[in-house]
Design a protein around this motif. Sequence first.
Motif, PDB file in Angstrom:
ATOM      1  N   SER A 175      59.441  27.559  46.489  1.00 20.93           N
ATOM      2  CA  SER A 175      58.524  27.157  45.425  1.00 20.93           C
ATOM      3  C   SER A 175      58.192  28.362  44.539  1.00 20.93           C
ATOM      4  O   SER A 175      58.572  29.491  44.829  1.00 20.93           O
ATOM      5  N   MET A 176      57.474  28.100  43.443  1.00 22.01           N
ATOM      6  CA  MET A 176      57.055  29.177  42.560  1.00 22.01           C
ATOM      7  C   MET A 176      56.103  30.104  43.306  1.00 22.01           C
ATOM      8  O   MET A 176      55.286  29.651  44.133  1.00 22.01           O
ATOM      9  N   CYS A 177      56.206  31.397  43.052  1.00 23.43           N
ATOM     10  CA  CYS A 177      55.392  32.389  43.762  1.00 23.43           C
ATOM     11  C   CYS A 177      53.902  32.202  43.460  1.00 23.43           C
ATOM     12  O   CYS A 177      53.516  31.918  42.323  1.00 23.43           O
ATOM     13  N   ASP A 178      53.074  32.395  44.473  1.00 25.99           N
ATOM     14  CA  ASP A 178      51.642  32.118  44.349  1.00 25.99           C
ATOM     15  C   ASP A 178      50.885  33.167  43.540  1.00 25.99           C
ATOM     16  O   ASP A 178      50.012  32.830  42.748  1.00 25.99           O
ATOM     17  N   VAL A 179      51.195  34.448  43.757  1.00 28.28           N
ATOM     18  CA  VAL A 179      50.425  35.526  43.120  1.00 28.28           C
ATOM     19  C   VAL A 179      50.998  35.864  41.745  1.00 28.28           C
ATOM     20  O   VAL A 179      50.259  36.035  40.773  1.00 28.28           O
ATOM     21  N   GLY A 180      52.332  35.973  41.658  1.00 28.42           N
ATOM     22  CA  GLY A 180      52.981  36.140  40.370  1.00 28.42           C
ATOM     23  C   GLY A 180      53.131  37.563  39.879  1.00 28.42           C
ATOM     24  O   GLY A 180      53.842  37.811  38.906  1.00 28.42           O
ATOM     25  N   VAL A 181      52.476  38.522  40.523  1.00 31.12           N
ATOM     26  CA  VAL A 181      52.712  39.942  40.238  1.00 31.12           C
ATOM     27  C   VAL A 181      52.997  40.643  41.564  1.00 31.12           C
ATOM     28  O   VAL A 181      52.600  40.166  42.628  1.00 31.12           O
ATOM     29  N   GLU A 182      53.682  41.775  41.487  1.00 31.79           N
ATOM     30  CA  GLU A 182      54.118  42.462  42.688  1.00 31.79           C
ATOM     31  C   GLU A 182      52.917  42.946  43.521  1.00 31.79           C
ATOM     32  O   GLU A 182      51.796  43.018  43.035  1.00 31.79           O
ATOM     33  N   SER A 183      53.207  43.322  44.759  1.00 32.82           N
ATOM     34  CA  SER A 183      52.154  43.681  45.702  1.00 32.82           C
ATOM     35  C   SER A 183      51.353  44.906  45.263  1.00 32.82           C
ATOM     36  O   SER A 183      51.845  45.780  44.554  1.00 32.82           O
ATOM     37  N   GLY A 200      47.617  41.743  44.058  1.00 29.81           N
ATOM     38  CA  GLY A 200      46.781  40.647  44.527  1.00 29.81           C
ATOM     39  C   GLY A 200      45.672  41.066  45.473  1.00 29.81           C
ATOM     40  O   GLY A 200      44.656  40.380  45.571  1.00 29.81           O
ATOM     41  N   ILE A 201      45.870  42.149  46.208  1.00 27.77           N
ATOM     42  CA  ILE A 201      44.784  42.729  47.007  1.00 27.77           C
ATOM     43  C   ILE A 201      44.100  43.743  46.094  1.00 27.77           C
ATOM     44  O   ILE A 201      44.657  44.788  45.778  1.00 27.77           O
ATOM     45  N   THR A 202      42.907  43.435  45.648  1.00 29.30           N
ATOM     46  CA  THR A 202      42.276  44.163  44.548  1.00 29.30           C
ATOM     47  C   THR A 202      41.530  45.412  45.028  1.00 29.30           C
ATOM     48  O   THR A 202      41.239  45.570  46.217  1.00 29.30           O
ATOM     49  N   LEU A 203      41.202  46.255  44.062  1.00 29.22           N
ATOM     50  CA  LEU A 203      40.395  47.450  44.343  1.00 29.22           C
ATOM     51  C   LEU A 203      39.100  47.062  45.050  1.00 29.22           C
ATOM     52  O   LEU A 203      38.690  47.704  46.027  1.00 29.22           O
ATOM     53  N   GLU A 204      38.466  46.006  44.561  1.00 33.77           N
ATOM     54  CA  GLU A 204      37.192  45.577  45.143  1.00 33.77           C
ATOM     55  C   GLU A 204      37.367  45.168  46.605  1.00 33.77           C
ATOM     56  O   GLU A 204      36.520  45.480  47.460  1.00 33.77           O
ATOM     57  N   MET A 205      38.455  44.497  46.920  1.00 30.46           N
ATOM     58  CA  MET A 205      38.725  44.077  48.294  1.00 30.46           C
ATOM     59  C   MET A 205      38.975  45.283  49.195  1.00 30.46           C
ATOM     60  O   MET A 205      38.480  45.350  50.325  1.00 30.46           O
ATOM     61  N   GLY A 332      42.637  41.139  37.369  1.00 29.84           N
ATOM     62  CA  GLY A 332      42.820  41.482  35.955  1.00 29.84           C
ATOM     63  C   GLY A 332      43.379  42.876  35.764  1.00 29.84           C
ATOM     64  O   GLY A 332      44.096  43.138  34.789  1.00 29.84           O
ATOM     65  N   LEU A 333      43.074  43.785  36.687  1.00 28.56           N
ATOM     66  CA  LEU A 333      43.621  45.144  36.614  1.00 28.56           C
ATOM     67  C   LEU A 333      45.137  45.117  36.758  1.00 28.56           C
ATOM     68  O   LEU A 333      45.862  45.803  36.021  1.00 28.56           O
ATOM     69  N   ALA A 334      45.631  44.301  37.688  1.00 32.74           N
ATOM     70  CA  ALA A 334      47.086  44.169  37.874  1.00 32.74           C
ATOM     71  C   ALA A 334      47.731  43.510  36.670  1.00 32.74           C
ATOM     72  O   ALA A 334      48.807  43.908  36.224  1.00 32.74           O
ATOM     73  N   ILE A 335      47.073  42.500  36.126  1.00 37.98           N
ATOM     74  CA  ILE A 335      47.601  41.804  34.945  1.00 37.98           C
ATOM     75  C   ILE A 335      47.747  42.782  33.782  1.00 37.98           C
ATOM     76  O   ILE A 335      48.790  42.835  33.113  1.00 37.98           O
ATOM     77  N   MET A 336      46.709  43.584  33.538  1.00 40.47           N
ATOM     78  CA  MET A 336      46.758  44.519  32.418  1.00 40.47           C
ATOM     79  C   MET A 336      47.738  45.665  32.676  1.00 40.47           C
ATOM     80  O   MET A 336      48.384  46.158  31.750  1.00 40.47           O
ATOM     81  N   ASN A 337      47.896  46.072  33.935  1.00 38.77           N
ATOM     82  CA  ASN A 337      48.911  47.071  34.272  1.00 38.77           C
ATOM     83  C   ASN A 337      50.295  46.575  33.882  1.00 38.77           C
ATOM     84  O   ASN A 337      51.088  47.298  33.258  1.00 38.77           O
ATOM     85  N   ARG A 338      50.602  45.312  34.195  1.00 38.56           N
ATOM     86  CA  ARG A 338      51.919  44.762  33.872  1.00 38.56           C
ATOM     87  C   ARG A 338      52.069  44.544  32.362  1.00 38.56           C
ATOM     88  O   ARG A 338      53.113  44.842  31.787  1.00 38.56           O
ATOM     89  N   LEU A 339      51.019  44.034  31.730  1.00 37.73           N
ATOM     90  CA  LEU A 339      51.077  43.816  30.281  1.00 37.73           C
ATOM     91  C   LEU A 339      51.248  45.134  29.523  1.00 37.73           C
ATOM     92  O   LEU A 339      52.053  45.240  28.599  1.00 37.73           O
ATOM     93  N   ASN A 340      50.476  46.142  29.921  1.00 39.46           N
ATOM     94  CA  ASN A 340      50.573  47.449  29.263  1.00 39.46           C
ATOM     95  C   ASN A 340      51.984  47.998  29.344  1.00 39.46           C
ATOM     96  O   ASN A 340      52.525  48.527  28.364  1.00 39.46           O
TER      97      ASN A 340
END
Length: 350
Positions: A175-183, A200-205, A332-340
Amino acid sequence: MNTKVKILDEGNLDVEIIKEAGEIIRNGGLVAFPTETVYGLGANALDSEAVEKIFKAKGRPQDNPLIVHIAEIKDMKPLVIDISPVALKFIQNFWPGPMTIILPKSSIIPDITSASLDSVGIRMPSNIIARELIKAAKVPIAAPSANVSGKPSPTDVDRCIEDLNGKVDLILGGSMCDVGVESTVIDCTVSPSCILRPGGITLEMLREIEKEVYIDPAVMKKAEGNNRPKSPGMKYRHYAPNAPVKIVKGNLNKTIAKINEMVENYISENKTVGIIATDETREFYKNALVISVGSRHNMLSVSKNLFETLRSFDDNKVDIIISEAFEEKGIGLAIMNRLNKSAGFDIIKV
């Protein structure tokens, strides 16, 4: 090379297909497979010749280290010299899942797998196909994303076929990947631990386990110099579609106005424009191919759809892609890392 494609039902795995895939890995071949983050391109992590095939299939620079995937925590012991107490806490809390831990490597990890570093990244994925494949292979699997190097990572099997057909022995579809960005990649060879790639495992976590965890300053800026990257995704231009990407960052209303202004300018130059919008903003754009990546109230939907959205713009052969920016907290940090990185840090502030 004749690439086989086998589609699996994650709720009812075909044991014979998994067994065949495991034998290919064990015999030095390449298998693309789904994980919860993105699809991976796997080879026997302990076989230098097999690992070299990964670099050739992807066109990937060999100073870019690979992540080694395991099926059980006990599989980690022969691969590393030491597991620190904080690394063990991260493992107990976040494995199996989208987190890679960097530790001092043992002598059985070939230099080509670790890019000649004295450390190695280890991950235990939660996706059942990935885990069963590793078990069937009976060896740890080195696997970067299953795409041509530099392009957006694939989150469904069709994109793997698009990039790797004729270059690998077998592609396993799920199936389509759940997180969508690399670890998330966290370096536990330093103290306090350091995030080298957000995911997907965030700084806050992570800070709930180790309060002093910090993010490498290089994560959110353009790579400089010729230093060897300690983690995938740190040095080279990544996640880039064919069309150039520009990011508009700032107040959302000002962002919308600026993007609409840019669209009009590009149209006057006879260029077709793609816009990365959200469910909340897509209705405010016109005269462009507008794709919503999801809702700002559900950032996991944005991460899940990001790479497929970038690839969709390639399908539609747009000349330029303009993206809204996202808040750099949580995933959002991971999203912006990939977008940047996809934009080569071409950011317009409003």
